[in-house]
Design a protein around this motif. Structure first.
Motif, PDB file in Angstrom:
ATOM      1  N   THR A   1      19.183  16.873  -7.296  1.00 23.64           N
ATOM      2  CA  THR A   1      17.804  16.912  -7.785  1.00 23.64           C
ATOM      3  C   THR A   1      17.189  18.186  -7.221  1.00 23.64           C
ATOM      4  N   PRO A   2      17.377  19.296  -7.919  1.00 23.07           N
ATOM      5  CA  PRO A   2      17.131  20.626  -7.352  1.00 23.07           C
ATOM      6  C   PRO A   2      15.673  20.893  -7.019  1.00 23.07           C
ATOM      7  N   GLY A   3      15.404  21.083  -5.755  1.00 18.63           N
ATOM      8  CA  GLY A   3      14.086  21.527  -5.347  1.00 18.63           C
ATOM      9  C   GLY A   3      12.958  20.553  -5.554  1.00 18.63           C
TER      10      GLY A   3
ATOM     11  N   HIS B   1      28.442  21.864   6.568  1.00 13.14           N
ATOM     12  CA  HIS B   1      28.546  21.988   8.020  1.00 13.14           C
ATOM     13  C   HIS B   1      27.203  21.739   8.689  1.00 13.14           C
ATOM     14  N   VAL B   2      26.404  20.890   8.066  1.00 13.33           N
ATOM     15  CA  VAL B   2      25.076  20.567   8.601  1.00 13.33           C
ATOM     16  C   VAL B   2      25.224  19.667   9.822  1.00 13.33           C
TER      17      VAL B   2
ATOM     18  N   THR C   1      16.378  22.096   1.806  1.00 10.35           N
ATOM     19  CA  THR C   1      17.204  23.048   1.055  1.00 10.35           C
ATOM     20  C   THR C   1      18.502  23.342   1.799  1.00 10.35           C
ATOM     21  N   LEU C   2      18.401  23.485   3.114  1.00 11.12           N
ATOM     22  CA  LEU C   2      19.574  23.800   3.926  1.00 11.12           C
ATOM     23  C   LEU C   2      20.508  22.604   4.098  1.00 11.12           C
ATOM     24  N   ASP C   3      20.006  21.403   3.856  1.00 12.39           N
ATOM     25  CA  ASP C   3      20.840  20.208   4.006  1.00 12.39           C
ATOM     26  C   ASP C   3      21.697  20.027   2.759  1.00 12.39           C
TER      27      ASP C   3
ATOM     28  N   PRO D   1       6.570  25.959   5.094  1.00 12.94           N
ATOM     29  CA  PRO D   1       7.866  26.379   4.537  1.00 12.94           C
ATOM     30  C   PRO D   1       9.047  26.125   5.475  1.00 12.94           C
ATOM     31  N   LYS D   2       8.907  26.405   6.754  1.00  9.74           N
ATOM     32  CA  LYS D   2      10.045  26.271   7.667  1.00  9.74           C
ATOM     33  C   LYS D   2      10.529  24.832   7.762  1.00  9.74           C
ATOM     34  N   ALA D   3       9.620  23.884   7.603  1.00 10.25           N
ATOM     35  CA  ALA D   3      10.007  22.475   7.683  1.00 10.25           C
ATOM     36  C   ALA D   3      10.639  22.001   6.381  1.00 10.25           C
ATOM     37  N   ARG D   4       9.989  22.279   5.260  1.00  9.25           N
ATOM     38  CA  ARG D   4      10.537  21.784   3.992  1.00  9.25           C
ATOM     39  C   ARG D   4      11.844  22.489   3.634  1.00  9.25           C
TER      40      ARG D   4
END
Length: 519
Positions: free
Chosen positions: A65-67, A103-104, A88-90, A81-84
């Protein structure tokens, strides 16, 4: 579809009124299973027909479910932004076993950890206790509504019931401290709801200053509640049901532990996230509960049938979790609930594949394309749903649509329902006038009935929603007399909540209410 301005495409008409734009587009393209609309530099593809939707699942391991999560966290809940970006990184997925190429770090598997927590508390062992806390909070608010033995008239049934339902949900989740921090928290939250589309369109502060002011105030209230809870909570404060006076519920306490360990998350981020939980817990469930009582009370015959079903089940004075469990087995109440989900929910599930193209019959969607499955179109598919040869159109409420009768092969939700009907060989005297002897049918509706979305991200609150909606209807029928005073035969719907879930009436629906007079 042709566009006058190629880059802009359908962006203007879609943004101004998405419901009208999609309806007009569907009429132009006809009954085909796919159509696309151009929004700025991107094309959105809308996928219809249950047989086509079913074929998405062969891409189960690659679709995402992109973005969507990060978009909502940004526009509706004001997260930094840094939190949300941690969502994206997960790349590990929501399942217990992370994807093989991910590799999360375990503590940063925010998607899986929050998803599992939702399911544990809203679908699993915590569901019954959570509902009991909500129900008790609602019952405590009934006396303040000042419903008398004689008729009292009110201008708006949604406006009357939304505050006590929302305040009770806030208390069940967050405990009493939040409303102590801001006694107007519930009213502020209700005032924030209609700004959904304007915020999601990215309108700046100068266009909708009140929306931004309310959002900042509500998040600030949550942050202040969190600060008090962190300072005062002790493990010995937890009661036998898992709640406590500071955090409110074991669900919220668990979220603090999960989110507090995620990289780049701080107290502001957690406050934004918990504000999102409070918003999501009330924005759709309570309006649907109110739609149920509107339809039941405006049809005297249906009201009599529901009361007869409750009486036959021995359910007068609904108080215990066992009573609610029994309610959820009653055919007519379940059919009313399901029919209003079909009629009043418009939610759009977004899919994409970041690893391969999606191929469905003759259509190919390039990877990273956005494929949208609209529930409203599925819920009004003439080729699937039973209308009794047009007697009960799909844009009208029909309480019996999800009921199958053994002596009526034309009953049941599907257009061809012989396989879903009760066994015709059973010895029975069941008739369509006797709902206690009908069978509620929910099987065989996959990919055509999707009020809570579809796939792995189906709404985790669906179990609680069903309990609240059915029980609230039963309690209203059991304890009160209500007359709907609106002259509208079919209610026009507000565009403000289109595509988000439960639709709202465009205009106020006046009503009068009194304590029930037993005949």
């Amino acid at each position: 579809m042709p566009y006058m301005i190629p880059f802009v495409g359908s962006a203007i008409s879609f943004a101004l009124n998405p419901a009208r734009h999609l309806s007009a587009t569907s009429q132009k393209v006809g009954p085909q299973a796919v159509h696309g609309i151009r929004l700025l530099n991107r094309t959105l593809y809308f996928l219809y027909k249950s047989e086509n939707v079913a074929k998405i699942w062969k891409y189960k391991t690659t679709i995402t479910t992109p973005g969507v999560t990060t978009f909502v966290l940004k526009t509706l809940f004001g997260m930094a932004p840094k939190a949300r970006n941690m969502y994206t990184l997960d790349t590990s997925g929501i399942l217990a076993k992370p994807k093989s190429d991910s590799h999360v770090a375990p503590h940063n598997r925010i998607d899986h950890l929050t998803h599992t927590s939702f399911h544990k508390h809203l679908l699993g062992d915590g569901l019954s206790k959570f509902y009991q806390r909500f129900s008790a909070a609602l019952m405590r608010r009934f006396p303040s509504l000042n419903i008398q033995n004689e008729w009292t008239e009110f201008p708006d049934i949604m406006g009357f019931w939304m505050p006590p339902l929302t305040a009770s949900m806030n208390e069940a989740l967050a405990g009493p401290i939040l409303e102590c921090v801001n006694p107007n928290f519930t009213q502020d939250l209700l005032r924030y709801f209609p700004y959904i589309h304007n915020l999601m369109k990215g309108l700046p502060r100068w266009c909708i200053p009140e929306a931004y002011r309310l959002r900042e105030k509500l998040i600030g209230d949550v942050k202040q509640w969190h600060a008090i809870a962190r300072a005062r909570f002790r493990e010995t404060d937890i009661d036998e049901d898992g709640g406590d006076q500071w955090w409110g519920s074991s669900f919220i306490r668990e979220r603090q532990k999960i989110l507090g360990k995620v990289d780049n998350w701080d107290y502001d981020s957690i406050a934004s996230s918990d504000f999102g939980v409070l918003w999501g817990a009330s924005v759709n469930i309570h309006p649907m509960a109110i739609w149920n009582i509107i339809e039941v009370f405006r049809d005297k015959n249906l009201l009599s049938r529901v009361r007869a079903e409750l009486t036959a089940a021995g359910l007068q004075g609904i108080t215990s979790s066992q009573d609610v469990d029994k309610l959820l087995s009653l055919p007519l109440l379940q059919s009313i609930y399901a029919e209003l989900l079909r009629l009043r929910v418009e939610v759009q599930t977004v899919f994409s594949s970041d690893r391969e193209d999606i191929r469905i019959n003759e259509w190919r969607f390039p990877k990273t394309s956005l494929v949208i499955v609209p529930a409203g179109a599925a819920h009004r598919d003439q080729s699937f749903w039973n209308t009794k040869d047009g007697e009960h159109p799909l844009d009208r409420f029909w309480a019996d649509r999800f009921l199958a009768y053994p002596n009526d092969p034309r009953s049941g939700p599907r257009r061809n329902t012989a396989a879903d009907s009760c066994n015709p060989e059973e010895e029975t005297t069941k008739t369509a006038a006797d709902p206690t002897k009908a069978k509620f049918v929910s099987l065989g509706l996959a990919n055509s009935f999707m009020p809570y979305g579809i796939g792995e991200r189906t709404c985790p609150g669906r179990g609680f929603a069903r309990r609240e909606i059915v029980a609230f209807c039963a309690i209203m029928v059991d304890q009160f007399d209500i007359e709907i005073l609106s002259t509208e035969k079919d209610f026009d719907l507000s565009p403000a909540f289109y595509g988000i879930g439960t639709q709202r009436p465009l205009r106020r629906i006046p009503f009068k209410v009194r304590k029930r007079k037993m005949e």
